[in-house]
Design a protein around this motif. Sequence first.
Motif, PDB file in Angstrom:
ATOM      1  N   PRO A  48      73.245 122.342  51.055  1.00  0.00           N
ATOM      2  CA  PRO A  48      72.104 123.234  51.335  1.00  0.00           C
ATOM      3  C   PRO A  48      70.762 122.614  50.941  1.00  0.00           C
ATOM      4  N   ALA A  49      70.721 121.945  49.789  1.00  0.00           N
ATOM      5  CA  ALA A  49      69.485 121.292  49.365  1.00  0.00           C
ATOM      6  C   ALA A  49      69.113 120.175  50.323  1.00  0.00           C
ATOM      7  N   THR A  50      70.102 119.450  50.796  1.00  0.00           N
ATOM      8  CA  THR A  50      69.865 118.359  51.741  1.00  0.00           C
ATOM      9  C   THR A  50      69.250 118.890  53.025  1.00  0.00           C
ATOM     10  N   ILE A  51      69.751 120.000  53.511  1.00  0.00           N
ATOM     11  CA  ILE A  51      69.226 120.573  54.751  1.00  0.00           C
ATOM     12  C   ILE A  51      67.771 121.003  54.569  1.00  0.00           C
ATOM     13  N   MET A  53      65.592 119.820  52.380  1.00  0.00           N
ATOM     14  CA  MET A  53      64.758 118.621  52.238  1.00  0.00           C
ATOM     15  C   MET A  53      64.622 117.874  53.557  1.00  0.00           C
ATOM     16  N   LEU A  54      65.682 117.876  54.350  1.00  0.00           N
ATOM     17  CA  LEU A  54      65.620 117.244  55.669  1.00  0.00           C
ATOM     18  C   LEU A  54      64.623 117.969  56.561  1.00  0.00           C
ATOM     19  N   ALA A  55      64.636 119.296  56.527  1.00  0.00           N
ATOM     20  CA  ALA A  55      63.692 120.069  57.339  1.00  0.00           C
ATOM     21  C   ALA A  55      62.254 119.762  56.932  1.00  0.00           C
ATOM     22  N   ALA A  56      62.003 119.664  55.629  1.00  0.00           N
ATOM     23  CA  ALA A  56      60.657 119.328  55.152  1.00  0.00           C
ATOM     24  C   ALA A  56      60.285 117.901  55.539  1.00  0.00           C
ATOM     25  N   ALA A  57      61.211 116.972  55.392  1.00  0.00           N
ATOM     26  CA  ALA A  57      60.944 115.567  55.749  1.00  0.00           C
ATOM     27  C   ALA A  57      60.646 115.424  57.232  1.00  0.00           C
ATOM     28  N   ARG A  58      61.327 116.201  58.063  1.00  0.00           N
ATOM     29  CA  ARG A  58      61.066 116.157  59.508  1.00  0.00           C
ATOM     30  C   ARG A  58      59.637 116.602  59.808  1.00  0.00           C
ATOM     31  N   LEU A  59      59.191 117.668  59.159  1.00  0.00           N
ATOM     32  CA  LEU A  59      57.827 118.144  59.391  1.00  0.00           C
ATOM     33  C   LEU A  59      56.801 117.116  58.939  1.00  0.00           C
ATOM     34  N   SER A 123      68.901 121.295  43.975  1.00  0.00           N
ATOM     35  CA  SER A 123      68.725 122.690  44.389  1.00  0.00           C
ATOM     36  C   SER A 123      67.345 123.208  44.018  1.00  0.00           C
ATOM     37  N   LEU A 124      66.867 122.827  42.832  1.00  0.00           N
ATOM     38  CA  LEU A 124      65.522 123.237  42.415  1.00  0.00           C
ATOM     39  C   LEU A 124      64.461 122.634  43.337  1.00  0.00           C
ATOM     40  N   MET A 125      64.582 121.355  43.637  1.00  0.00           N
ATOM     41  CA  MET A 125      63.587 120.693  44.473  1.00  0.00           C
ATOM     42  C   MET A 125      63.659 121.159  45.928  1.00  0.00           C
ATOM     43  N   ALA A 126      64.781 121.737  46.307  1.00  0.00           N
ATOM     44  CA  ALA A 126      64.917 122.250  47.669  1.00  0.00           C
ATOM     45  C   ALA A 126      64.108 123.526  47.886  1.00  0.00           C
ATOM     46  N   VAL A 127      63.794 124.240  46.807  1.00  0.00           N
ATOM     47  CA  VAL A 127      63.050 125.500  46.950  1.00  0.00           C
ATOM     48  C   VAL A 127      61.676 125.269  47.579  1.00  0.00           C
ATOM     49  N   PRO A 128      60.816 124.408  47.003  1.00  0.00           N
ATOM     50  CA  PRO A 128      59.524 124.193  47.662  1.00  0.00           C
ATOM     51  C   PRO A 128      59.668 123.527  49.034  1.00  0.00           C
ATOM     52  N   ALA A 129      60.707 122.703  49.200  1.00  0.00           N
ATOM     53  CA  ALA A 129      60.926 122.076  50.511  1.00  0.00           C
ATOM     54  C   ALA A 129      61.255 123.129  51.557  1.00  0.00           C
ATOM     55  N   ALA A 130      62.099 124.090  51.199  1.00  0.00           N
ATOM     56  CA  ALA A 130      62.472 125.149  52.135  1.00  0.00           C
ATOM     57  C   ALA A 130      61.275 126.040  52.457  1.00  0.00           C
ATOM     58  N   VAL A 131      60.491 126.378  51.431  1.00  0.00           N
ATOM     59  CA  VAL A 131      59.304 127.216  51.645  1.00  0.00           C
ATOM     60  C   VAL A 131      58.332 126.522  52.590  1.00  0.00           C
ATOM     61  N   PHE A 132      58.162 125.217  52.420  1.00  0.00           N
ATOM     62  CA  PHE A 132      57.299 124.445  53.313  1.00  0.00           C
ATOM     63  C   PHE A 132      57.891 124.366  54.718  1.00  0.00           C
ATOM     64  N   VAL A 134      59.810 126.387  56.350  1.00  0.00           N
ATOM     65  CA  VAL A 134      59.733 127.620  57.144  1.00  0.00           C
ATOM     66  C   VAL A 134      58.292 128.056  57.388  1.00  0.00           C
ATOM     67  N   GLY A 135      57.332 127.295  56.869  1.00  0.00           N
ATOM     68  CA  GLY A 135      55.929 127.559  57.158  1.00  0.00           C
ATOM     69  C   GLY A 135      55.251 128.538  56.213  1.00  0.00           C
ATOM     70  N   TRP A 136      55.848 128.785  55.068  1.00  0.00           N
ATOM     71  CA  TRP A 136      55.256 129.729  54.114  1.00  0.00           C
ATOM     72  C   TRP A 136      54.309 129.060  53.134  1.00  0.00           C
ATOM     73  N   SER A 137      54.163 127.750  53.219  1.00  0.00           N
ATOM     74  CA  SER A 137      53.203 127.056  52.363  1.00  0.00           C
ATOM     75  C   SER A 137      52.605 125.879  53.124  1.00  0.00           C
ATOM     76  N   THR A 138      51.435 125.499  52.701  1.00  0.00           N
ATOM     77  CA  THR A 138      50.764 124.336  53.271  1.00  0.00           C
ATOM     78  C   THR A 138      51.311 123.086  52.589  1.00  0.00           C
ATOM     79  N   PRO A 139      51.047 121.917  53.146  1.00  0.00           N
ATOM     80  CA  PRO A 139      51.513 120.695  52.468  1.00  0.00           C
ATOM     81  C   PRO A 139      50.975 120.565  51.040  1.00  0.00           C
ATOM     82  N   THR A 140      49.725 120.941  50.825  1.00  0.00           N
ATOM     83  CA  THR A 140      49.146 120.843  49.481  1.00  0.00           C
ATOM     84  C   THR A 140      49.829 121.804  48.518  1.00  0.00           C
ATOM     85  N   LEU A 141      50.034 123.043  48.948  1.00  0.00           N
ATOM     86  CA  LEU A 141      50.706 124.016  48.103  1.00  0.00           C
ATOM     87  C   LEU A 141      52.148 123.591  47.812  1.00  0.00           C
TER      88      LEU A 141
END
Length: 194
Positions: A48-51, A53-59, A123-132, A134-141
Amino acid sequence: MRLAADDVARSLRGSWHLMTRGTEALSELDLSRDGFWRSYLAFALMLPATIAMLAAARLIAGLPNSAGLFTAPTLVMAVVGALCLAILAVPTLLIALRPALAQAPRFTSFVIAWNWAGIVSASLMAVPAAVFAVGWSTPTLALVQSAFFAAIVLRLRYCVARAAFGPEGPAIALPLIIASVVLDYGVIRLFGLF
């Protein structure tokens, strides 16, 4: 050898408890030979964390997630490789610096705790990656959120080293954390991420 749900829950809880209970939380981990190999088998729990982080890396790479997460195999391999190598790098460095350490029971305890803490950390680092992602945060945030989660990860790593190495723990923990940050940066650069 298999991963039972209660073993997984106990190990994840135990690695988290290392931050609050110290050495006594090691007893929650399976520190046997089978427990050692199960801690590597548990890397599958990072999916789940990999997915996320992958979604964030793709963006970040300019690739839309609507096209599918696995349409860039090189990026998939980079994210998976970086996650696994980030966990494996510190124990490998310790063995390279002190080969005799590999035979010490303390080192086995450290690797087991480090592996489980690595899964918690991913898993912890996946939280901000997932939020980013799905578009709920900007790259800076997302970067600021990642920094806060990274502080928790560094604290967890420090506590793992301190608990696993016993009396030498405090002297080993700080240099080990510095090495882990340098190695994490090297892994990210090696795989061309972020």
